[in-house]
Design an enzyme around this catalytic site. Structure first.
Site, PDB file in Angstrom:
ATOM      1  N   LEU A   1       0.809  -1.225   0.000  1.00 54.32           N
ATOM      2  CA  LEU A   1       0.000   0.000   0.000  1.00 54.32           C
ATOM      3  C   LEU A   1       0.842   1.274   0.000  1.00 54.32           C
ATOM      4  O   LEU A   1       0.334   2.363   0.261  1.00 54.32           O
ATOM      5  CB  LEU A   1      -0.986  -0.022   1.173  1.00 54.32           C
ATOM      6  CG  LEU A   1      -1.983  -1.189   1.144  1.00 54.32           C
ATOM      7  CD1 LEU A   1      -3.008  -1.055   2.252  1.00 54.32           C
ATOM      8  CD2 LEU A   1      -2.693  -1.308  -0.210  1.00 54.32           C
ATOM      9  N   CYS A   2       2.143   1.163  -0.287  1.00 54.98           N
ATOM     10  CA  CYS A   2       2.991   2.352  -0.378  1.00 54.98           C
ATOM     11  C   CYS A   2       2.777   3.056  -1.717  1.00 54.98           C
ATOM     12  O   CYS A   2       2.615   2.406  -2.745  1.00 54.98           O
ATOM     13  CB  CYS A   2       4.464   1.957  -0.289  1.00 54.98           C
ATOM     14  SG  CYS A   2       5.113   2.058   1.384  1.00 54.98           S
ATOM     15  N   HIS A   3       2.824   4.386  -1.676  1.00 56.16           N
ATOM     16  CA  HIS A   3       2.714   5.174  -2.896  1.00 56.16           C
ATOM     17  C   HIS A   3       4.070   5.244  -3.598  1.00 56.16           C
ATOM     18  O   HIS A   3       5.099   5.370  -2.944  1.00 56.16           O
ATOM     19  CB  HIS A   3       2.306   6.612  -2.553  1.00 56.16           C
ATOM     20  CG  HIS A   3       0.943   6.717  -1.946  1.00 56.16           C
ATOM     21  ND1 HIS A   3       0.706   6.405  -0.634  1.00 56.16           N
ATOM     22  CD2 HIS A   3      -0.246   7.076  -2.478  1.00 56.16           C
ATOM     23  CE1 HIS A   3      -0.585   6.579  -0.371  1.00 56.16           C
ATOM     24  NE2 HIS A   3      -1.190   6.982  -1.467  1.00 56.16           N
TER      25      HIS A   3
ATOM     26  N   ASP B   1      24.024 -11.688   3.455  1.00 58.69           N
ATOM     27  CA  ASP B   1      24.345 -12.487   2.268  1.00 58.69           C
ATOM     28  C   ASP B   1      25.860 -12.575   2.050  1.00 58.69           C
ATOM     29  O   ASP B   1      26.368 -13.612   1.616  1.00 58.69           O
ATOM     30  CB  ASP B   1      23.680 -11.876   1.028  1.00 58.69           C
ATOM     31  CG  ASP B   1      23.924 -12.706  -0.218  1.00 58.69           C
ATOM     32  OD1 ASP B   1      23.736 -13.940  -0.164  1.00 58.69           O
ATOM     33  OD2 ASP B   1      24.319 -12.141  -1.261  1.00 58.69           O
TER      34      ASP B   1
ATOM     35  N   MET C   1       8.781   4.422   5.075  1.00 62.86           N
ATOM     36  CA  MET C   1       8.964   3.058   4.581  1.00 62.86           C
ATOM     37  C   MET C   1      10.185   2.965   3.673  1.00 62.86           C
ATOM     38  O   MET C   1      10.859   1.928   3.645  1.00 62.86           O
ATOM     39  CB  MET C   1       7.706   2.561   3.864  1.00 62.86           C
ATOM     40  CG  MET C   1       6.492   2.363   4.777  1.00 62.86           C
ATOM     41  SD  MET C   1       6.797   1.482   6.339  1.00 62.86           S
ATOM     42  CE  MET C   1       7.425  -0.082   5.737  1.00 62.86           C
ATOM     43  N   GLU C   2      10.481   4.034   2.950  1.00 58.54           N
ATOM     44  CA  GLU C   2      11.679   4.030   2.111  1.00 58.54           C
ATOM     45  C   GLU C   2      12.943   3.936   2.983  1.00 58.54           C
ATOM     46  O   GLU C   2      13.861   3.177   2.663  1.00 58.54           O
ATOM     47  CB  GLU C   2      11.733   5.305   1.249  1.00 58.54           C
ATOM     48  CG  GLU C   2      10.815   5.279   0.034  1.00 58.54           C
ATOM     49  CD  GLU C   2       9.330   5.426   0.342  1.00 58.54           C
ATOM     50  OE1 GLU C   2       8.990   5.728   1.508  1.00 58.54           O
ATOM     51  OE2 GLU C   2       8.507   5.240  -0.576  1.00 58.54           O
TER      52      GLU C   2
END
Lengths: 143, 143, 143, 143, 143, 143
Positions: A61-63, A112, A97-98
């Site tokens: 739901l992120c723009h 990793d 969120m970014e």
């Protein structure tokens, strides 16, 4: 997806942090760039920046946002890598969120690169530190 | 990227876990699907599965792999969501990073859905629990 | 898209090369990692590897392939960076485009890092050097 | 990623060029659309446009930009295809890399369509021709 | 995502169809390639092929598959474009969704090219025609 | 790609619809969330939203746009799911294709979840209902 069409375009910025915990001997190898995979810190930084640009593809739901800047700092302690990610935009919604996605994918990339020598390495304390811009004003994490 | 052309195609499986920590009242809202954004758990699960499929785009030195299965379990405690992600492939290299990426993006998505009520929510203890398949055989986390 | 379902799965490998030409003073800055953007060579290498993994998204009729290995070598001359990219797969079709895409995007990334000091930098001689595997057997560039 | 939040949103435009060199008989086939793969020029053009839109995913430190226009011209000479790509945006940073990426991926796609008849085809002279917009003003390649 | 690790790798193939309905005068323009946007049919075909390769990114529970072939046929009637898409793989699960996604995105692309002259154009009857391969054997649509 | 640099940034909105037709007993299973795959409606909605964000990657000549909102409504009838998708942006070009792509991929996802019990399910009547914003003003479908 929340409708942000009524919100103002303002300069928005968010800072997130995380910590990748491993063994002291691994941190020593990391300091000397002596792990089986080279350029670990640069690789993690670039992975984090790349992931920030794809946040809206990962988080349902992120723009989609045009990012003005993303930066990632990696600091070594005795047994961990401290990750700080900062994201900025001029947009109608925030970039928390970014910043969080950048910190997280940088941390996964550290794992990793390190997992051949320490499969037990752990990414922890992924959290928002602060954000600014937008109607609600500035916010800073307590404690 | 490590050359895996000499490795055998075998059934490989990895399990990763993480924990998203928030407040008890948020967990109560989550149980009742009463948060401002609906279907939080399903959204987080789908986001994790989607991210597993894109692991090789996010982690610079990961190999692209055809995944046989990805599943994500979300269990609620009093103040946290426990995330368990399992990934399987028939390939020449392991799926640890796929399982870890799935667990992590599921956790970030929980935060995206919850952050309006708890911006201090934290994703923590992202770690590999076990893996099987491949030349080195099975591995299980100690403690 | 050519139908490759009748072809055998064999080990396939391709090597491509390119040359990024700039000014000698820029190469000197590059040797010292003294350009405005740091870690230029590592960034170019990772970009090339990342692009190889996305070849089938960029080239309309390329088949998606599970890559076994991609590597990129960058060698400095007086006024150029020599780029060599090698890609390997176990598949039904060759990896020439993957090697060429890797070399090219590594070269474009060099330009992105260098363009502030030399906007005239040029990527040139992008070409296949050799390939092996598959029904037609080995091929090597003449001259 | 360079922080562009302090820069103005202005109309920006860049033109890049490249040359795909092959044999005269291949150019003759191309003129007649008689190669094994059809619609070679249209496919190359669409691939270049598609790649321009993904520049920020390919080039690690490029900003995601909303593109206002991308166009690709392909002109045939006796033994080459001349590629010219133009990109425009209304943004805080330039579109040189978008124009260069468009020209390059158009060229790689030509090779993909042609390689069955000429594996020695070469993409060369990928370079910026001009750019306009932004604080530094207009720039045009010398010679 | 359904666990397909116990299934056999077999040759699998699926055929899907759709119909894009518009006005007869638009079909006439399409036949003459006289619409404002050129190369409509080639563009639609390439878009469909590109989308087939990305099916697992679009459909949340689809497995990523190495495709052996994708082809798209477009036939003009008096007032419609008939779309047929065929996808093949050698894998552990079927390619119905790849064929359906190819047909659908080809149809959406037709609309994008045509909408300036007919915003009422409609994509309809997107359906699976047949599939083969796998344990359940062949299937063909009735009626 | 049409050059939109001369167009104004305005609030633009589009509504598209589609219908997924299946058997009444399948609709009954869907109402009870009793299909083999759970959370069918939420999964379809999220897939549609995700696809809207990727429209410019799927449709070759679409411009990348920052979306302000995307929403998808799913209503059950006796033998069909009615899909309505709404997309909004503040940009230089319209969002018809984003709304249509959202409706379509939501419909394809319904089929992916339902196809084990009804391989004959059909996605039909994908069409634009209305759009607003931009120089041409509002448009509404007739009949």
């Amino acid at each position: 997806m929340v409708d942000v069409s009524g919100k103002d375009v303002t300069a928005r910025r968010a800072v997130a942090a995380a910590r990748y915990v491993t063994r002291p001997d691994v941190i020593a190898l990391l300091r000397d760039d002596a792990l089986p995979k080279a350029d670990v810190l640069t690789t993690a930084r670039l992975a984090g920046i790349g992931a920030a640009k794809r946040t809206s593809e990962l988080i349902p739901l992120c723009h989609p946002l045009p990012l003005d800047a993303v930066s990632i700092d990696l600091d070594l302690t005795d047994d961990a890598v401290l990750i700080t990610a900062t994201a900025s935009t001029s947009g109608r919604t925030g970039v928390e969120m970014e910043a969080l996605t950048a910190a997280t994918v940088a941390g996964l990339t550290l794992h990793d690169m390190i997992k051949a020598v320490d499969p037990e390495g752990t990414l922890t304390d992924v959290r928002l530190l602060e954000k600014s811009g937008g109607k609600r004003g500035d916010w800073r994490r307590q404690g």
